[in-house]
Design a protein around this motif. Sequence first.
Motif, PDB file in Angstrom:
ATOM      1  N   GLY A  18      40.830  47.338  38.187  1.00  0.00           N
ATOM      2  CA  GLY A  18      42.215  47.254  38.630  1.00  0.00           C
ATOM      3  C   GLY A  18      42.353  46.626  40.008  1.00  0.00           C
ATOM      4  N   LEU A  19      41.531  47.054  40.925  1.00  0.00           N
ATOM      5  CA  LEU A  19      41.655  46.538  42.285  1.00  0.00           C
ATOM      6  C   LEU A  19      41.258  45.066  42.361  1.00  0.00           C
ATOM      7  N   GLU A  20      40.218  44.693  41.629  1.00  0.00           N
ATOM      8  CA  GLU A  20      39.821  43.284  41.596  1.00  0.00           C
ATOM      9  C   GLU A  20      40.970  42.435  41.048  1.00  0.00           C
ATOM     10  N   PHE A  25      45.365  38.613  41.723  1.00  0.00           N
ATOM     11  CA  PHE A  25      46.789  38.315  41.665  1.00  0.00           C
ATOM     12  C   PHE A  25      47.266  37.823  43.033  1.00  0.00           C
ATOM     13  N   ASP A  26      46.742  38.435  44.080  1.00  0.00           N
ATOM     14  CA  ASP A  26      47.201  38.064  45.426  1.00  0.00           C
ATOM     15  C   ASP A  26      46.896  36.609  45.769  1.00  0.00           C
ATOM     16  N   ARG A  27      45.798  36.080  45.216  1.00  0.00           N
ATOM     17  CA  ARG A  27      45.446  34.732  45.660  1.00  0.00           C
ATOM     18  C   ARG A  27      45.297  33.720  44.513  1.00  0.00           C
ATOM     19  N   SER A  28      45.898  34.030  43.352  1.00  0.00           N
ATOM     20  CA  SER A  28      45.800  33.051  42.276  1.00  0.00           C
ATOM     21  C   SER A  28      46.966  33.173  41.293  1.00  0.00           C
ATOM     22  N   TYR A  31      50.620  33.662  42.378  1.00  0.00           N
ATOM     23  CA  TYR A  31      51.389  32.547  42.927  1.00  0.00           C
ATOM     24  C   TYR A  31      52.552  32.191  42.010  1.00  0.00           C
ATOM     25  N   PHE A  32      52.459  32.530  40.736  1.00  0.00           N
ATOM     26  CA  PHE A  32      53.629  32.330  39.875  1.00  0.00           C
ATOM     27  C   PHE A  32      53.983  33.574  39.070  1.00  0.00           C
ATOM     28  N   TRP A  33      53.218  34.669  39.240  1.00  0.00           N
ATOM     29  CA  TRP A  33      53.648  35.966  38.696  1.00  0.00           C
ATOM     30  C   TRP A  33      53.044  37.098  39.518  1.00  0.00           C
ATOM     31  N   GLU A 131      45.204  23.200  50.148  1.00  0.00           N
ATOM     32  CA  GLU A 131      43.795  23.547  50.380  1.00  0.00           C
ATOM     33  C   GLU A 131      43.134  23.936  49.061  1.00  0.00           C
ATOM     34  N   ILE A 132      43.832  24.769  48.299  1.00  0.00           N
ATOM     35  CA  ILE A 132      43.289  25.193  47.009  1.00  0.00           C
ATOM     36  C   ILE A 132      43.032  23.972  46.127  1.00  0.00           C
TER      37      ILE A 132
END
Lengths: 183, 183
Positions: A18-20, A25-28, A31-33, A131-132
């Motif tokens: 869950g935490l992973e 979600f925070d960095r991928s 970005y759209f959900w 950057e991504i």
Amino acid sequence: MSLPHAILTALLEKPSSGLELTRRFDRSIGYFWSSTHQQIYRELGKLEQAGYIRALPAPVPARGQKKEYEVLPAGREELAGWVDTAEDPKPLRSALLLRMRAAAVVGGRGLRAELERHLELHRRQLAEYREIEVRDFPPERRAAEPDRLRHLVLRGGIDLERFWVEWLTQALRELDGPGTATP
Amino acid sequence: MSLPHAILTALLEKPSSGLELTRRFDRSIGYFWSSTHQQIYRELGKLEQAGYIRALPAPVPARGQKKEYEVLPAGREELAGWVDTAEDPKPLRSALLLRMRAAAVVGGRGLRAELERHLELHRRQLAEYREIEVRDFPPERRAAEPDRLRHLVLRGGIDLERFWVEWLTQALRELDGPGTATP
DNA sequence: CTCTCCATGTAAGTGGTTACATGATTTC
DNA sequence: GAAATCATGTAACCACTTACATGGAGAG
């Protein structure tokens, strides 16, 4: 009903706890959900009960213990079905545009500053996406199908941010245009 | 908490009944903050109780009877305060982009059609906005301050739709690019 | 006198946010 | 062994959606 499918997608890309998931979600995907850990844990529970995912057998199943999930065949089918679903785009909801409309009625002395602040935020987001892009999609790997699609999605994010940057710049310029407003 | 302020703005532009508000949301304010009549009636009740608006005295107050509202000074102050409030933009949430990302993992045979459908929808919306622009903002009336702001808001909607049209066009072209996908 | 449309609501359910709780593991 | 951090949850609340209820007014 998009969050469960966002999670299924993420878990297919890589089984996670869950935490992973929250961090990814925070960095991928976020970005759209975007989502929070609370929502993700709740949804993981539902998905497991529905038989779409399962927790990998852990040595010590207990509270506070890490739990890894993987997608089951039923989950993959559910996601594949959802991908081919038709769904109209949600109508826009922008508090900033609403504020401008309200300012046309009651006046807005602080509006300019807010526009500048948003411009800065969108500039930063745009830089991050770029950057991504250079990191994850260098010119040589443009062939593979999954990468093409993922790159298209990222381009969507980039172009959207660019749109806001351009529009806000334009709006600020017009705000102190011919008539010139706030003293 | 934007809906109440959207309603205050609409009522300041012109005192209205609940149903009239609903209609005006459908073809004006709702373009950047949509709402349904149920939500609007509920919110009108709250706003009245808070002392921000009042129902104009009606000849026959009864259920099913038309009720007009107008904004009270407290309501105008509340709105003016909100306009000068700082609020970060909400992160993007696009089910379509999410679907593309999912398609990169499980494949998507119907995705192309969905992209085309969205493209058509955005084209139509863009055309509608442009009609509004030529109707409501002809070149001569560009001076007045409230109109300048309202025009800027509309331009925001127009540019956003144009962004989607362009991006979807681009995406479709790239989908049957070099590698060429679906038969 | 019924049918349709105008107009105002009520109720239940869903998805998302915010605040808080609690156990396990590492660090000093 | 206290503090910080990792990790998993619970609970309350809020905005929005969907479905349904009800009453009045005019058309045929």
